[in-house]
Design a protein around this motif. Structure first.
Motif, short mmCIF file in Angstrom:
data_model
loop_
_atom_site.label_atom_id
_atom_site.label_comp_id
_atom_site.label_asym_id
_atom_site.label_seq_id
_atom_site.Cartn_x
_atom_site.Cartn_y
_atom_site.Cartn_z
N LEU A 104 44.18 31.49 42.32
CA LEU A 104 44.04 32.22 43.45
C LEU A 104 43.18 33.53 43.21
O LEU A 104 42.25 33.84 43.82
N TRP A 105 43.61 34.12 42.19
CA TRP A 105 42.99 35.44 41.70
C TRP A 105 41.37 35.04 41.23
O TRP A 105 40.67 35.63 41.60
N TYR A 106 41.32 34.05 40.60
CA TYR A 106 40.06 33.56 40.19
C TYR A 106 39.28 33.21 41.26
O TYR A 106 37.95 33.62 41.34
N ALA A 107 39.55 32.61 42.28
CA ALA A 107 39.02 31.92 43.47
C ALA A 107 38.22 33.46 44.23
O ALA A 107 37.14 32.99 44.88
N VAL A 108 39.19 34.37 44.18
CA VAL A 108 38.56 35.53 44.97
C VAL A 108 37.89 36.46 43.86
O VAL A 108 37.34 37.62 44.32
N GLY A 109 37.44 36.13 42.76
CA GLY A 109 36.62 36.69 41.92
C GLY A 109 37.28 37.45 40.65
O GLY A 109 36.63 38.39 40.06
N GLY A 110 38.44 37.37 40.51
CA GLY A 110 39.23 37.88 39.53
C GLY A 110 38.72 37.34 38.13
O GLY A 110 38.39 36.04 38.09
N ARG A 111 39.18 38.13 37.08
CA ARG A 111 39.04 37.33 35.62
C ARG A 111 40.48 36.95 35.48
O ARG A 111 41.32 37.54 35.61
N LEU A 112 40.18 35.89 34.51
CA LEU A 112 41.30 35.03 33.87
C LEU A 112 41.63 35.41 32.46
O LEU A 112 40.69 36.00 31.89
N PRO A 113 42.80 35.44 31.85
CA PRO A 113 43.28 35.37 30.52
C PRO A 113 42.00 34.85 29.63
O PRO A 113 41.48 33.72 29.82
N GLN A 114 41.98 35.22 28.67
CA GLN A 114 41.15 34.45 27.43
C GLN A 114 41.19 33.33 27.45
O GLN A 114 40.36 32.41 26.98
N ARG A 115 42.48 32.92 27.02
CA ARG A 115 42.90 31.71 26.81
C ARG A 115 42.42 30.75 28.00
O ARG A 115 42.13 29.35 27.43
N CYS A 116 42.03 31.03 29.00
CA CYS A 116 41.34 30.08 30.17
C CYS A 116 39.83 30.00 29.77
O CYS A 116 39.29 29.45 30.89
N GLN A 122 38.07 31.85 49.83
CA GLN A 122 37.40 33.01 50.36
C GLN A 122 37.33 33.20 51.76
O GLN A 122 37.70 34.48 52.19
N MET A 123 37.00 32.18 52.40
CA MET A 123 36.63 32.47 54.04
C MET A 123 37.96 32.04 54.66
O MET A 123 37.94 32.40 56.23
N SER A 124 39.14 31.48 54.29
CA SER A 124 40.19 31.05 55.04
C SER A 124 40.66 32.28 55.98
O SER A 124 41.28 31.90 57.07
N PRO A 125 40.55 33.62 55.66
CA PRO A 125 41.27 34.40 56.41
C PRO A 125 40.71 34.48 57.87
O PRO A 125 41.30 34.94 58.75
N GLN A 139 28.05 34.92 36.93
CA GLN A 139 28.75 35.91 37.16
C GLN A 139 30.21 35.67 36.60
O GLN A 139 30.72 36.56 36.05
N ARG A 140 30.74 34.69 37.06
CA ARG A 140 31.97 34.41 36.68
C ARG A 140 32.09 34.26 35.16
O ARG A 140 33.05 34.64 34.49
N LEU A 141 31.10 33.47 34.49
CA LEU A 141 30.97 33.42 33.15
C LEU A 141 30.85 34.74 32.49
O LEU A 141 31.50 35.10 31.33
N VAL A 142 30.18 35.56 32.90
CA VAL A 142 29.75 36.86 32.23
C VAL A 142 31.16 37.71 32.45
O VAL A 142 31.42 38.45 31.56
N LYS A 143 31.98 37.70 33.65
CA LYS A 143 33.18 38.46 33.55
C LYS A 143 34.01 37.80 32.56
O LYS A 143 35.05 38.52 32.00
N GLN A 144 34.00 36.34 31.99
CA GLN A 144 34.97 35.95 31.12
C GLN A 144 34.42 36.31 29.60
O GLN A 144 35.07 36.02 28.84
N GLY A 145 33.40 36.89 29.61
CA GLY A 145 32.78 37.34 28.40
C GLY A 145 31.94 36.37 27.86
O GLY A 145 31.32 36.74 26.37
N PHE A 146 31.31 35.61 28.56
CA PHE A 146 30.27 34.62 27.81
C PHE A 146 28.93 35.41 28.16
O PHE A 146 28.74 35.84 28.83
N GLU A 147 27.87 34.84 27.61
CA GLU A 147 26.39 35.20 27.76
C GLU A 147 25.96 34.88 29.17
O GLU A 147 26.25 33.77 29.58
N ARG A 148 25.06 35.83 29.88
CA ARG A 148 24.47 35.21 31.03
C ARG A 148 23.41 34.09 30.76
O ARG A 148 22.64 34.22 29.80
#
Length: 131
Positions: free
Chosen positions: A14-26, A50-53, A92-101
């Protein structure tokens, strides 16, 4: 850990779906999520969450048809922008996780390189050959 990495638990997703960063193991799972065969469907599901509200508009007073049409219009506009920027959002999700753009697009291209080469060769033969 599986071949695709550690899956996030439901709260992490749920956190990831709204744009949050996951732990590195993910990280392997995130790379799989945005590059697998169904990456666009997965993006669509995240966008719906994200649009469900907007469904809360059903609780407002007023004619039901106006509330339903408002929800449909809002979802249509939201999906339009979500699908328009799908490639940028997944990168952008990948960049947030530490991957190259650019890794997401590069990975998806590599998975289809052989089929693309065959299609390019068929095109060249059909449209670029001398009469």
């Amino acid at each position: 850990m599986t071949l695709r990495g550690t899956r996030p638990n439901p709260f992490q997703w749920l956190w990831y779906a709204v744009g949050g960063r996951l732990p590195q193991r993910c990280n392997p799972w995130v790379l799989h999520d945005v590059t697998c065969r169904t990456w666009a469907v997965r993006h669509f599901v995240r966008a719906f969450f994200q649009m469900s509200p907007i469904l809360l508009l059903l609780l407002l007073p007023g004619p039901l048809y106006i509330r339903i049409l408002s929800i449909l219009l809002g979802m249509f506009v939201g999906y339009f922008y979500s699908m328009t920027y799908m490639w940028h959002t997944t990168e952008q999700r990948l960049v947030k996780q530490g991957f190259e753009r650019g890794l997401g697009a590069q990975t998806r291209r590599a998975k289809h390189a052989e089929a693309d080469a065959r299609a390019r060769a068929a095109y060249e033969q059909l449209y670029r050959s001398s009469p």
